[in-house]
Write a protein that holds these residues in place. Sequence first.
Motif, PDB file in Angstrom:
ATOM      1  N   THR A 120       0.829  -1.201   0.000  1.00 22.25           N
ATOM      2  CA  THR A 120       0.000   0.000   0.000  1.00 22.25           C
ATOM      3  C   THR A 120       0.860   1.246   0.000  1.00 22.25           C
ATOM      4  O   THR A 120       2.013   1.236   0.446  1.00 22.25           O
ATOM      5  CB  THR A 120      -0.936   0.025   1.219  1.00 22.25           C
ATOM      6  N   LEU A 121       0.260   2.329  -0.457  1.00 20.89           N
ATOM      7  CA  LEU A 121       0.906   3.632  -0.523  1.00 20.89           C
ATOM      8  C   LEU A 121       0.098   4.603   0.313  1.00 20.89           C
ATOM      9  O   LEU A 121      -1.122   4.725   0.140  1.00 20.89           O
ATOM     10  CB  LEU A 121       0.981   4.117  -1.974  1.00 20.89           C
ATOM     11  N   ASN A 122       0.761   5.281   1.243  1.00 16.49           N
ATOM     12  CA  ASN A 122       0.113   6.315   2.050  1.00 16.49           C
ATOM     13  C   ASN A 122       0.216   7.636   1.296  1.00 16.49           C
ATOM     14  O   ASN A 122       1.321   8.161   1.123  1.00 16.49           O
ATOM     15  CB  ASN A 122       0.785   6.422   3.414  1.00 16.49           C
ATOM     16  N   PRO A 123      -0.895   8.209   0.835  1.00 20.72           N
ATOM     17  CA  PRO A 123      -0.800   9.411  -0.016  1.00 20.72           C
ATOM     18  C   PRO A 123      -0.125  10.591   0.667  1.00 20.72           C
ATOM     19  O   PRO A 123       0.744  11.237   0.074  1.00 20.72           O
ATOM     20  CB  PRO A 123      -2.266   9.719  -0.354  1.00 20.72           C
ATOM     21  N   VAL A 124      -0.515  10.894   1.912  1.00 21.86           N
ATOM     22  CA  VAL A 124       0.059  12.077   2.560  1.00 21.86           C
ATOM     23  C   VAL A 124       1.536  11.850   2.883  1.00 21.86           C
ATOM     24  O   VAL A 124       2.355  12.770   2.747  1.00 21.86           O
ATOM     25  CB  VAL A 124      -0.741  12.441   3.832  1.00 21.86           C
ATOM     26  N   ALA A 125       1.910  10.628   3.282  1.00 22.96           N
ATOM     27  CA  ALA A 125       3.315  10.354   3.571  1.00 22.96           C
ATOM     28  C   ALA A 125       4.166  10.481   2.314  1.00 22.96           C
ATOM     29  O   ALA A 125       5.254  11.066   2.334  1.00 22.96           O
ATOM     30  CB  ALA A 125       3.455   8.956   4.183  1.00 22.96           C
ATOM     31  N   THR A 126       3.668   9.944   1.220  1.00 22.38           N
ATOM     32  CA  THR A 126       4.412  10.025  -0.035  1.00 22.38           C
ATOM     33  C   THR A 126       4.511  11.464  -0.534  1.00 22.38           C
ATOM     34  O   THR A 126       5.577  11.915  -0.970  1.00 22.38           O
ATOM     35  CB  THR A 126       3.741   9.150  -1.101  1.00 22.38           C
ATOM     36  N   GLY A 127       3.397  12.202  -0.450  1.00 20.20           N
ATOM     37  CA  GLY A 127       3.407  13.582  -0.908  1.00 20.20           C
ATOM     38  C   GLY A 127       4.344  14.452  -0.094  1.00 20.20           C
ATOM     39  O   GLY A 127       5.116  15.263  -0.650  1.00 20.20           O
ATOM     40  N   LEU A 128       4.302  14.319   1.237  1.00 18.07           N
ATOM     41  CA  LEU A 128       5.179  15.134   2.075  1.00 18.07           C
ATOM     42  C   LEU A 128       6.638  14.713   1.940  1.00 18.07           C
ATOM     43  O   LEU A 128       7.539  15.552   2.021  1.00 18.07           O
ATOM     44  CB  LEU A 128       4.730  15.035   3.532  1.00 18.07           C
TER      45      LEU A 128
END
Length: 446
Positions: free
Chosen positions: A288-296
């Motif tokens: 899985t990919l955490n959107p906010v973690a990846t974006g930040l």
Amino acid sequence: MRRLLLPVLALMLAALGGCGSDFDTDQTRICRQAIPPLNQDGAAIEIERVAQGPFPRALRIYYLVQIGSGIARQRSIDCLFGAQESGLGRPRLIGIASDGRPIPEASFYFLRRFYLEDRAEPPPDPAFSPHSELPVLSPMAAYGLQQGLSALPSAAIYTLLAAAYALVYGLTGRIVLCFGEFAALGALASVVGVAALLSLSLSTPLSALVAAFAVAILVCALHGFVLGRAVLRRLEGASGQQVVIATIGLAIGLSEYLRLMQGPQLRWLPPVFNTPVPLARSGGFVVTLNPVATGLAALGLGCALLLVLAIRHSAYGRAWRAVAQDARTAALYGVDARAVRDIAVILACALCGVAGVVVTVIYGGMGFAGGFSFGLKALVGAVLGGIGSVPGAALGGLVIALFEAGWSAAFPIEQRDLAVYLLLAIVLIWRPGGFFGDRELTPRQV
């Protein structure tokens, strides 16, 4: 700029009271995960909507349940969360009601203790359907991909802090041992920014993130200005040992300052944009990919890259390189070495503020003493890459994050910090100048 400190502190004190009261995505997920045990095995569950429950701290979820080919029936679950606790400060699930009827205390205890909490892997979430259409990877590839994605936030944090160390060390040849505490200051300031926005009834998840970054960068830059003028300028002719002692004292003072500002409880931000996105699978394991973690993480690494490009191509970057090579000769060509150093300290502290926001948004918050470990590991990364080189230090921070992820995947996680510091010892023995420095500590290669 010093005159702005008192209004900033007043805003921090006024805004700290309104943090951490709404339901976040983690609480909603826990409530969803409690639904399957309350229904028959093999029942098809479809989440309809989430609403406020009958009590102030109760969350209600409406869902449809269908057994076999029968008619779908609407049901509801109410999850009651306790008041904000001391320490971590996150409300805990204290009760569950199914279709308006509370389940017995013993059943609730066993459900929370042995189903929701004490499991080798998270319980199934009925909001997500089976991932049979996802690409299939080998177990090792899926696990490695997940570890790499999980390492991205740490990579951004260490890279930003390591670049901050190198930005100042490249000019002064001195290590400032308080940048971890500046990250903790940025973390608290980001919570204050969001709380102030909430008090104005203007908050959305995106605006809250913008406010968090703006306030954190401003507060850390102001404190960095004071650090440069009141401390580092007075220590220009001091030895490295004196600077280390002074900045350690400053780090202790900043920690106590943050403790008094924050109070006995950890101030935290509810998670946003953190619903996992499935990417691939290997058997029952889903990457899985955490959107906010990846974006930040991308934002933090982008800030470090912008700093590297600015040092290489901008007018200030040329002045920085000139002072780093020879401050006296640079002064003959009209470069104000003191101004270059002051701007470097402000930029370094602003980078620490960005790192603090990344920590707060992804992990929920950072304690007043939480910056010490981050700062020390980032210093290891800076030495690893070459502490006099901003690109090298940034690369060293990235290497430390990847090293941590690899160690956590293959070896006991409780020995991870020991391994990081052992890596520092090995580098200091075999190549003290780091990746981009000389094999020897002198002459220093910038």
